[in-house]
Write a protein that holds these residues in place. Structure first.
Motif, PDB file in Angstrom:
ATOM      1  N   THR B  36       0.834  -1.200   0.000  1.00 29.81           N
ATOM      2  CA  THR B  36       0.000   0.000   0.000  1.00 29.81           C
ATOM      3  C   THR B  36       0.874   1.258   0.000  1.00 29.81           C
ATOM      4  OG1 THR B  36      -1.685  -1.231   1.204  1.00 29.81           O
ATOM      5  CG2 THR B  36      -1.900   1.158   1.187  1.00 29.81           C
ATOM      6  N   GLU B  37       1.940   1.230   0.781  1.00 23.21           N
ATOM      7  CA  GLU B  37       2.852   2.378   0.808  1.00 23.21           C
ATOM      8  C   GLU B  37       3.522   2.560  -0.550  1.00 23.21           C
ATOM      9  OE1 GLU B  37       3.230   4.756   3.068  1.00 23.21           O
ATOM     10  OE2 GLU B  37       1.513   3.688   3.942  1.00 23.21           O
ATOM     11  N   LEU B  38       3.952   1.436  -1.143  1.00 17.10           N
ATOM     12  CA  LEU B  38       4.571   1.494  -2.464  1.00 17.10           C
ATOM     13  C   LEU B  38       3.602   2.116  -3.475  1.00 17.10           C
ATOM     14  CD1 LEU B  38       6.846   0.640  -4.458  1.00 17.10           C
ATOM     15  CD2 LEU B  38       5.700  -1.554  -4.683  1.00 17.10           C
ATOM     16  N   LEU B  39       2.354   1.671  -3.416  1.00 20.48           N
ATOM     17  CA  LEU B  39       1.349   2.187  -4.337  1.00 20.48           C
ATOM     18  C   LEU B  39       1.177   3.698  -4.169  1.00 20.48           C
ATOM     19  CD1 LEU B  39      -0.899   1.756  -6.429  1.00 20.48           C
ATOM     20  CD2 LEU B  39      -2.453   1.261  -4.540  1.00 20.48           C
ATOM     21  N   LYS B  40       1.202   4.151  -2.911  1.00 20.13           N
ATOM     22  CA  LYS B  40       1.047   5.589  -2.672  1.00 20.13           C
ATOM     23  C   LYS B  40       2.175   6.384  -3.321  1.00 20.13           C
ATOM     24  CE  LYS B  40      -1.514   5.506   1.679  1.00 20.13           C
ATOM     25  NZ  LYS B  40      -1.421   5.773   3.138  1.00 20.13           N
ATOM     26  N   ARG B  41       3.370   5.792  -3.329  1.00 20.02           N
ATOM     27  CA  ARG B  41       4.503   6.490  -3.956  1.00 20.02           C
ATOM     28  C   ARG B  41       4.399   6.462  -5.473  1.00 20.02           C
ATOM     29  NH1 ARG B  41       7.590   3.630  -0.344  1.00 20.02           N
ATOM     30  NH2 ARG B  41       8.498   2.285  -1.938  1.00 20.02           N
ATOM     31  N   ILE B  42       3.898   5.376  -6.009  1.00 17.78           N
ATOM     32  CA  ILE B  42       3.933   5.161  -7.459  1.00 17.78           C
ATOM     33  C   ILE B  42       2.736   5.782  -8.185  1.00 17.78           C
ATOM     34  CG2 ILE B  42       3.719   3.342  -9.210  1.00 17.78           C
ATOM     35  CD1 ILE B  42       6.336   2.998  -8.056  1.00 17.78           C
ATOM     36  N   ALA B  43       1.553   5.677  -7.570  1.00 19.59           N
ATOM     37  CA  ALA B  43       0.327   6.024  -8.288  1.00 19.59           C
ATOM     38  C   ALA B  43       0.270   7.518  -8.617  1.00 19.59           C
ATOM     39  CB  ALA B  43      -0.886   5.632  -7.453  1.00 19.59           C
ATOM     40  N   ALA B  44      -0.294   7.820  -9.770  1.00 21.74           N
ATOM     41  CA  ALA B  44      -0.508   9.216 -10.167  1.00 21.74           C
ATOM     42  C   ALA B  44      -1.999   9.380 -10.487  1.00 21.74           C
ATOM     43  CB  ALA B  44       0.354   9.538 -11.376  1.00 21.74           C
ATOM     44  N   PRO B  45      -2.848   9.407  -9.436  1.00 25.26           N
ATOM     45  CA  PRO B  45      -4.291   9.462  -9.685  1.00 25.26           C
ATOM     46  C   PRO B  45      -4.681  10.746 -10.421  1.00 25.26           C
ATOM     47  CG  PRO B  45      -3.824   9.052  -7.344  1.00 25.26           C
ATOM     48  CD  PRO B  45      -2.539   9.442  -7.999  1.00 25.26           C
ATOM     49  N   ALA B  46      -5.559  10.613 -11.378  1.00 27.82           N
ATOM     50  CA  ALA B  46      -6.024  11.784 -12.125  1.00 27.82           C
ATOM     51  C   ALA B  46      -7.384  11.457 -12.715  1.00 27.82           C
ATOM     52  CB  ALA B  46      -5.035  12.120 -13.240  1.00 27.82           C
ATOM     53  N   TRP B  47      -8.164  12.494 -12.974  1.00 30.51           N
ATOM     54  CA  TRP B  47      -9.452  12.256 -13.611  1.00 30.51           C
ATOM     55  C   TRP B  47      -9.836  13.444 -14.472  1.00 30.51           C
ATOM     56  CZ3 TRP B  47      -9.936  13.034  -8.043  1.00 30.51           C
ATOM     57  CH2 TRP B  47     -10.420  14.283  -7.701  1.00 30.51           C
ATOM     58  N   THR B  48     -10.810  13.253 -15.302  1.00 34.90           N
ATOM     59  CA  THR B  48     -11.393  14.365 -16.047  1.00 34.90           C
ATOM     60  C   THR B  48     -12.851  14.020 -16.324  1.00 34.90           C
ATOM     61  OG1 THR B  48     -11.123  15.851 -17.938  1.00 34.90           O
ATOM     62  CG2 THR B  48     -10.824  13.517 -18.368  1.00 34.90           C
ATOM     63  N   TRP B  49     -13.637  15.037 -16.619  1.00 32.93           N
ATOM     64  CA  TRP B  49     -15.039  14.768 -16.942  1.00 32.93           C
ATOM     65  C   TRP B  49     -15.599  15.906 -17.786  1.00 32.93           C
ATOM     66  CZ3 TRP B  49     -18.456  18.412 -14.780  1.00 32.93           C
ATOM     67  CH2 TRP B  49     -17.963  19.142 -13.693  1.00 32.93           C
ATOM     68  N   GLY B  50     -16.732  15.645 -18.390  1.00 35.70           N
ATOM     69  CA  GLY B  50     -17.386  16.680 -19.183  1.00 35.70           C
ATOM     70  C   GLY B  50     -18.893  16.467 -19.130  1.00 35.70           C
ATOM     71  N   VAL B  51     -19.635  17.556 -19.289  1.00 41.52           N
ATOM     72  CA  VAL B  51     -21.092  17.444 -19.201  1.00 41.52           C
ATOM     73  C   VAL B  51     -21.724  17.615 -20.587  1.00 41.52           C
ATOM     74  CG1 VAL B  51     -21.375  19.887 -18.625  1.00 41.52           C
ATOM     75  CG2 VAL B  51     -23.150  18.241 -17.978  1.00 41.52           C
ATOM     76  N   PHE B  52     -22.779  16.877 -20.843  1.00 42.30           N
ATOM     77  CA  PHE B  52     -23.420  16.880 -22.158  1.00 42.30           C
ATOM     78  C   PHE B  52     -24.932  16.947 -22.017  1.00 42.30           C
ATOM     79  CE2 PHE B  52     -19.334  14.918 -22.424  1.00 42.30           C
ATOM     80  CZ  PHE B  52     -18.788  15.438 -23.581  1.00 42.30           C
ATOM     81  N   MET B  84     -17.201  10.601 -17.306  1.00 40.93           N
ATOM     82  CA  MET B  84     -15.978  10.763 -16.508  1.00 40.93           C
ATOM     83  C   MET B  84     -14.975   9.653 -16.811  1.00 40.93           C
ATOM     84  SD  MET B  84     -16.631   9.234 -12.676  1.00 40.93           S
ATOM     85  CE  MET B  84     -14.980   8.516 -12.632  1.00 40.93           C
ATOM     86  N   ALA B  85     -13.710   9.976 -16.563  1.00 39.23           N
ATOM     87  CA  ALA B  85     -12.653   8.963 -16.659  1.00 39.23           C
ATOM     88  C   ALA B  85     -11.654   9.226 -15.552  1.00 39.23           C
ATOM     89  CB  ALA B  85     -11.951   9.036 -18.016  1.00 39.23           C
ATOM     90  N   ALA B  86     -11.171   8.151 -14.941  1.00 38.78           N
ATOM     91  CA  ALA B  86     -10.176   8.269 -13.878  1.00 38.78           C
ATOM     92  C   ALA B  86      -9.124   7.189 -14.086  1.00 38.78           C
ATOM     93  CB  ALA B  86     -10.828   8.098 -12.511  1.00 38.78           C
ATOM     94  N   THR B  87      -7.916   7.467 -13.618  1.00 36.94           N
ATOM     95  CA  THR B  87      -6.837   6.486 -13.804  1.00 36.94           C
ATOM     96  C   THR B  87      -5.786   6.606 -12.714  1.00 36.94           C
ATOM     97  OG1 THR B  87      -5.221   5.640 -15.394  1.00 36.94           O
ATOM     98  CG2 THR B  87      -5.470   8.005 -15.298  1.00 36.94           C
ATOM     99  N   LEU B  88      -5.037   5.532 -12.522  1.00 37.04           N
ATOM    100  CA  LEU B  88      -3.888   5.573 -11.610  1.00 37.04           C
ATOM    101  C   LEU B  88      -2.581   5.787 -12.371  1.00 37.04           C
ATOM    102  CD1 LEU B  88      -4.611   2.660  -9.081  1.00 37.04           C
ATOM    103  CD2 LEU B  88      -5.402   5.031  -9.031  1.00 37.04           C
ATOM    104  N   GLY B  89      -2.655   5.798 -13.705  1.00 40.77           N
ATOM    105  CA  GLY B  89      -1.459   6.071 -14.497  1.00 40.77           C
ATOM    106  C   GLY B  89      -0.685   4.824 -14.880  1.00 40.77           C
ATOM    107  N   HIS B  90       0.173   5.008 -15.897  1.00 41.12           N
ATOM    108  CA  HIS B  90       0.949   3.872 -16.415  1.00 41.12           C
ATOM    109  C   HIS B  90       1.972   3.354 -15.421  1.00 41.12           C
ATOM    110  CE1 HIS B  90      -0.630   4.033 -20.455  1.00 41.12           C
ATOM    111  NE2 HIS B  90      -0.504   5.336 -20.435  1.00 41.12           N
ATOM    112  N   SER B  91       2.405   4.214 -14.496  1.00 37.24           N
ATOM    113  CA  SER B  91       3.464   3.786 -13.574  1.00 37.24           C
ATOM    114  C   SER B  91       3.000   2.606 -12.730  1.00 37.24           C
ATOM    115  CB  SER B  91       3.881   4.953 -12.681  1.00 37.24           C
ATOM    116  OG  SER B  91       2.743   5.553 -12.115  1.00 37.24           O
ATOM    117  N   CYS B  92       1.697   2.536 -12.450  1.00 36.38           N
ATOM    118  CA  CYS B  92       1.190   1.403 -11.671  1.00 36.38           C
ATOM    119  C   CYS B  92       1.271   0.108 -12.465  1.00 36.38           C
ATOM    120  CB  CYS B  92      -0.261   1.639 -11.258  1.00 36.38           C
ATOM    121  SG  CYS B  92      -0.372   2.688  -9.832  1.00 36.38           S
TER     122      CYS B  92
END
Lengths: 776, 222
Positions: B36-52, B84-92
């Motif tokens: 879990t600690e390793l994941l916290k260092r590695i993860a790059a959480p990000a998201w984006t969304w749009g309304v229609f 919406m879309a969310a990701t932890l990034g390629h580093s994970c």
């Protein structure tokens, strides 16, 4: 402003402002509404853009999705750009939209072919602009496609996030060095961020490469307002900030998302009154992986880890033969942790297809280690295949003074921008004296320079021979290093450990020789970084030479109580207890103790397999859960390794061979890997075909190896179809093997439906199935 | 970059590991803790969304028509919809690959913690969306993803393009419409004038319900 080239701004933003439906393919407008596209170009030309960029960002076969031919779109786009009256037209090439292997599923050559097709319609363009790249390997595929299929200058930009890296982890220096080495005519940055955020990134590029740097920022960092994306930087502020970039030495400028003709017009005004002085390019040897640059300033020393080499290493040989690279990946990880700066990679085994294996290995290693690689092979074809798919600027090991070698290797180094190691030997062998070796070094350096390989990229290996046959040899090598450094001004490499061949306690001699070699100017020792003694020598040298500033690294490593290396404690625990508690450190000792009185096969059948059986039973009964079962399985695996290492060849036999594959379309293979580990635990040889495996590959392997059992894994409902196809293909080909299937979404009913013989609900079950089949 | 400020729920991580109340040994606890600690260092959480705006099940001004009965139910009565879309990034993904070669025991724990984290990130994105429309008096319902019910996975391509998830988050699709980075989520959320009761998410509409190990064991995946 003579030396400033002004590009246009955003195309997509402009098309949307003029009514393009969100999510529609903008490239199709080149065919359906050419006037609209042309009018965007014309507005930019009127605003002062010298170069307009074609509306072809996604004009590749994959992104057009059959809605139009690549050729008709690209040709129309180039024509429309020309008709705007722009001085120059840049053919725009964006990413394929698919991620390359090994993190993704697309092969390098598939990406190359997509780009090649687009490039083949570049007639009428003056420049090829490859842009918004996140993956340096994809950028490389595009750049090679452009260079190999057109004569046009090629500019390449990548896109960086707020952390200063691309989505795939590439930093600006690494991007610039790698792309420049591959022959890009300009390198740079676009999209994602605004000019302010890009300033420090552009500075890093300017220092790393001598070629022009291009920057095309967004109109600021995008923000979501009421669910719509907004770019906040207005034209005046944009041009003010761009002026700073140009002052620093950026000579090709334009805009990306959110920029308008007004932004470009303001940019042009700012460029008119410019007195640019470029931040100095600092030449030095630079080697890159996809995520790191190793740069040698002054007398810096960098270590090349030598352990990925089959010579004298049973397990590396086995890994290369089976194309099962986990062991080698672990060698990479441990060398990196021990302090290696680069890794030598050698796959030279006579019985394998070296070119194919080396290419695969380089691809796998590049994903898991961020250390630059040294591609080590004497086969030019293998070297070329490996450097072509390598996502960075590697070192090639090696060329030598023989005419044949110079003619074959140097052009590869030049074409792919690789650094190259030159061995001081030629048709008459290795000269005994320093002067003789210097002569060959000089010949190699001159030849490389004449081909346009920069001096920083030429490394010379003066060759270390064992002192056990002739004690004068070590001194000659050291003298040669000094001569080469002083007179040729190139960096040097040595395979240090050869010096002690044939003598006892080799580490003592090797470390002594290493210290002497570093003292005469050796830059890149090729050595085993897992040896604490060698690392002590290197760390000491780095303090004495000033590379380790303030001795910070040395103090961090050595201050405080020196920790003695923990020997595996002698344990009274039984093998079963050790396995059930997952104590990996204890298993080797316990196995060795047992081997004193039992045969290897007895240890396996009487101790290790019953232990993993016990763990499997606990798992089945719900007393263990997955992490515990895995810890036990890893312990048994180490136990197996200990048996194999101490057993004589042939005394440990496999219980049978099983093929495992994650089926086509599926990229998740952790489940298959769990099964593989457990089957290994039971003494089976597992042929792991990997993930996203086409049915034909499974059939071919099953037939060639005449296996009794094939295991197929699929994690997603959508990929279960791939499983069904594979089962059908195996049956149709008349393979007599049994088929077991498993995966998170599978059930017994589903397994029956796809025509499998067995349903393995978990890894423990798959081991039982194997026992049933192989014991009958 | 904002500092990593997610809590990764150990109970959730355990659930994804198939934990059913076994004794939690210190070894296992430490392993999950360090992953879990390793994941916290590695993860790059990000998201984006749009309304229609919606025109039935077509997103107005776009070419995306959402197919199937289940999405129709999910958006029934909605004023607008959010993608919406969310990701932890390629580093994970890269770290997972490294761990799978090094230690599968670590790898399975890292994987489970990653699933817990991407859920937490998606939840936070969803809360942000909810908060953004409060002033307009609009309420959100749950997340509904391509592949749920009879909404085809092929909707991913348009969804990702419409909110620029490739450019902004680095999310790409394989030929089979699987997302990379693997720890990524896309979803469709409705905006309603009245608070939405009766969740359209969950097992009832899930296309995997017949096969699901969680469901068979009487628990839920999310």
């Amino acid at each position: 402003m003579d030396n400033i080239q002004i590009f246009d701004g955003a195309m997509g933003t402009q098309l949307q402002a003029r009514g393009l439906k969100l999510g529609a393919l903008p490239e199709l407008l080149c065919l359906t509404d050419p006037d609209l596209v042309r009018s965007v170009h014309t507005d930019y030309v009127n605003a002062g853009a010298e170069v307009v960029t074609t509306n072809t960002f996604g004009a590749n076969r994959r992104k057009l999705m059959g809605k139009a031919e690549v050729g008709e779109v690209v040709s129309a786009a180039v024509r429309l750009a020309r008709e705007s009256g722009a001085q120059k037209v840049a053919l725009d090439i964006g990413p394929t939209g698919a991620l390359l292997k090994p993190l993704g599923a697309m092969s390098f050559s598939e990406a190359y072919e997509l780009f090649k097709e687009t490039v083949s319609f570049s007639d009428g363009a003056d420049i090829i602009l490859i842009e918004t790249m996140s993956d340096i390997l994809e950028a490389k595929a595009a750049l090679l496609a452009a260079k190999e299929n057109s004569e046009l200058p090629v500019y390449v930009t990548m896109t960086f996030g707020e952390d200063g890296r691309t989505f795939l982890g590439t930093d600006p220096e690494t991007a610039a060095v790698t792309l420049h080495s591959l022959g890009a005519d300009a390198v740079g940055i676009n999209c994602s961020l605004g000019p302010k955020e890009l300033l420090p990134l552009a500075e890093k590029m300017l220092r790393a490469v001598p070629c022009p740097v291009i920057v095309q920022p967004n109109a600021g960092l995008p923000v979501i307002e009421n669910g719509k994306t907004v770019y906040p930087v207005p034209p005046d502020e944009f041009s003010f900030l761009m002026r700073e970039l140009m002052d620093m030495g950026v000579t090709i400028v334009g805009g990306c998302c959110g920029t308008t003709p007004e932004h470009i017009s303001a940019l042009r005004r700012a460029a008119l009154s410019l007195s640019s002085s470029r931040s100095p390019f600092i030449p030095s040897p630079r080697f890159t992986s996809s995520r790191r640059t190793v740069s040698l300033a002054g007398s810096d020393v960098a270590l090349i880890g030598e352990r990925i080499n089959p010579t004298g290493k049973k397990k590396v040989k086995e890994a290369l033969r089976n194309r099962d690279y986990d062991y080698i990946i672990n060698e990479a990880i441990s060398q990196a942790e021990a302090g290696a700066d680069l890794l030598d990679v050698n796959a030279g085994l006579p019985e394998i297809d070296e070119a194919e294996v080396l290419e695969e290995l380089v691809t796998e290693l590049s994903a898991v280690t961020d250390l630059p690689l040294q591609i080590d092979s004497s086969d030019p074809a293998a070297v070329e295949r490996a450097v072509r798919v390598y996502p960075g600027k590697p070192i090639i090991n090696s060329v030598n003074g023989k005419e044949e070698s110079l003619a074959a290797i140097l052009p590869i180094a030049k074409k792919y921008g690789a650094a190259v190691v030159g061995l001081t030997l030629d048709e008459s062998g290795i000269p005994p004296t320093a002067e003789g070796r210097f002569k060959i070094a000089e010949k190699i350096v001159l030849r490389a320079l004449s081909l346009g390989i920069p001096r920083e990229d030429i490394l010379i290996d003066c060759l270390v021979l064992t002192v056990s046959t002739d004690q004068s040899l070590a001194v000659e090598t050291l003298r040669a290093v000094r001569l080469v450094k002083e007179r040729l001004g190139v960096r040097t490499v040595l395979g240090v450990s050869n010096v002690s061949f044939g003598l006892p306690q080799r580490e003592i001699l090797n470390s002594g020789f290493l210290a002497s070699a570093l003292a005469v100017g050796l830059d890149l020792p090729i050595m085993n970084p897992l040896s604490a003694r060698y690392m002590d020598v290197v760390r000491a040298h780095r303090v004495l030479s000033g590379q380790d500033k303030g001795a910070a690294g040395y103090i961090e490593k050595y201050s405080g109580a020196a920790k003695p290396v923990e020997a595996a404690p002698d344990s009274e625990l039984s093998v079963k207890d050790i396995v059930l508690s997952g104590r990996k450190l204890l298993i080797e000792g316990a196995v060795k103790k047992a081997l004193a009185s039992e045969t290897p096969m007895d240890v396996i059948n009487g101790l290790l397999i019953p232990a993993i059986n016990a763990a499997g039973e606990l798992f089945e009964k719900g007393k263990f859960f997955l992490p515990q079962l895995m810890a036990s399985a890893e312990t048994v695996k180490l136990g197996f390794d200990a048996v194999k290492n101490s057993a004589e060849k042939g005394s440990v036999s496999s219980k049978g061979t099983i093929i495992l594959a994650t089926v086509k379309g599926d990229i998740h293979d952790i489940g298959k890997n769990i099964v593989k580990l457990l089957l290994n635990n039971y003494g089976y040889e597992v042929i792991d075909l990997g993930r996203d495996v086409p049915p034909e590959t499974v059939v071919a392997e099953a037939k060639a190896r005449n296996v009794k059992l094939v295991g197929l894994s699929a994690l997603m409902t959508t990929t279960v179809k791939g499983m069904e196809e594979t089962v059908k293909a195996l049956r149709a080909a008349g393979c007599g093997c049994k088929i077991m299937v498993g995966g998170a979404v599978l059930t017994k009913e589903y397994a029956d439906m796809v025509g499998a013989d067995y349903y393995a609900k978990d890894a423990a079950e798959s081991a039982k199935i194997a026992e049933e089949i192989f014991n009958n | 970059m904002p500092a990593f400020d997610y809590e990764i729920d150990t109970d959730e991580t355990l659930r994804y590991l198939g934990y059913r109340g076994q004794e939690l040994t210190e070894d296992v606890r430490n392993r999950i803790g360090s992953m879990t600690e390793l994941l916290k260092r590695i993860a790059a959480p990000a998201w984006t969304w749009g309304v229609f705006e919606l025109d039935g099940t077509r997103l107005s001004g776009t070419e995306l028509e959402l197919e199937g009965d289940s999405i129709k139910r999910h958006l029934d009565g909605a004023e607008k919809c959010v993608l919406m879309a969310a990701t932890l990034g390629h580093s994970c993904d890269r770290e997972a690959m490294r761990l799978e070669a090094k230690s599968l025991a670590d790898a399975v724990c890292f994987n489970a913690a990653s699933v817990a984290l991407i859920e937490a990130v998606s939840d936070r994105c969803q809360r942000e969306i909810g908060a953004s429309f409060k002033a307009e008096g609009l309420h959100i319902n749950g997340r509904f993803s391509p592949g749920y019910g009879d909404l085809p996975l092929t909707a991913q391509a348009s969804l990702i393009r419409l909110i620029g998830a490739e450019e902004r988050l680095g999310i790409t699709l394989t030929d089979g419409c699987l997302m990379l980075p693997r720890k990524s989520v896309t979803a469709i959320i409705g905006l309603f004038k009245t608070e939405k009761v009766g969740e359209t998410r969950g097992c009832a509409v899930c296309g995997m319900r017949e096969f699901c190990e969680y469901r068979k064991a009487g628990v839920r995946c999310g």
